[in-house]
Design a protein around this motif. Sequence first.
Motif, short mmCIF file in Angstrom:
data_model
loop_
_atom_site.label_atom_id
_atom_site.label_comp_id
_atom_site.label_asym_id
_atom_site.label_seq_id
_atom_site.Cartn_x
_atom_site.Cartn_y
_atom_site.Cartn_z
N LYS A 198 1.31 6.49 -7.02
CA LYS A 198 0.43 7.41 -7.55
C LYS A 198 0.89 9.00 -7.32
CE LYS A 198 -4.12 8.89 -6.54
NZ LYS A 198 -5.54 8.62 -5.71
N LYS A 199 1.80 9.27 -6.44
CA LYS A 199 2.36 10.49 -6.30
C LYS A 199 3.25 10.54 -7.34
CE LYS A 199 1.81 10.80 -1.29
NZ LYS A 199 2.63 10.86 0.05
N SER B 289 2.10 1.41 -3.46
CA SER B 289 1.09 2.02 -4.50
C SER B 289 1.05 3.41 -4.09
CB SER B 289 0.10 1.34 -4.01
OG SER B 289 -1.10 1.62 -4.74
N LEU B 290 1.02 3.90 -2.98
CA LEU B 290 0.92 5.38 -2.71
C LEU B 290 2.03 6.34 -3.55
CD1 LEU B 290 -0.47 5.82 0.88
CD2 LEU B 290 -1.62 6.43 -1.21
N GLY C 215 1.16 8.95 -11.06
CA GLY C 215 -0.19 9.10 -11.54
C GLY C 215 -0.67 7.61 -11.63
N LEU C 216 0.12 6.72 -11.20
CA LEU C 216 -0.59 5.36 -11.40
C LEU C 216 -1.08 4.90 -10.04
CD1 LEU C 216 2.72 3.55 -12.74
CD2 LEU C 216 0.65 4.31 -13.99
N GLU C 217 -2.51 4.31 -10.30
CA GLU C 217 -3.30 3.81 -9.18
C GLU C 217 -3.30 2.38 -9.19
OE1 GLU C 217 -6.72 5.61 -7.86
OE2 GLU C 217 -6.60 7.26 -8.90
N ASN D 206 -3.05 -6.85 -8.67
CA ASN D 206 -2.28 -5.72 -8.67
C ASN D 206 -1.05 -6.16 -7.82
OD1 ASN D 206 -3.37 -4.13 -10.22
ND2 ASN D 206 -4.58 -2.85 -8.79
N GLU E 256 0.74 -1.47 0.10
CA GLU E 256 -0.11 0.15 -0.17
C GLU E 256 0.71 1.36 0.00
OE1 GLU E 256 -2.43 -0.74 3.37
OE2 GLU E 256 -3.93 -2.03 2.07
#
Length: 83
Positions: free
Chosen positions: A35-36, A31-32, A39-41, A48, A28
């Motif tokens: 994203k930061k 993953s964050l 931009g991948l979620e 995943n 997790e």
Amino acid sequence: MGKANQNSLLWDNQQLHAGTLRDTAGFERLSLRLKKLAGLEMPTTEKNVTLMSCRLNPILRRRGLETYSQYERVLDSGDAAAL
């Protein structure tokens, strides 16, 4: 590569994959970070988690790491070779 070496590598991959699958909190956090930075979620889904495990296992193995949390510490250390 001999049969014994192939079996050993397969065993190492299975152990490493099991370690990363158990590290949900590390997944997790990575993953964050994705994203930061990009931009991948990547929500915490079986697909995943498996995808990230398959992509990062070669890197983790080379560095002697077993979990995402360990890899995250390396990333936080600023070691550019961690990528």
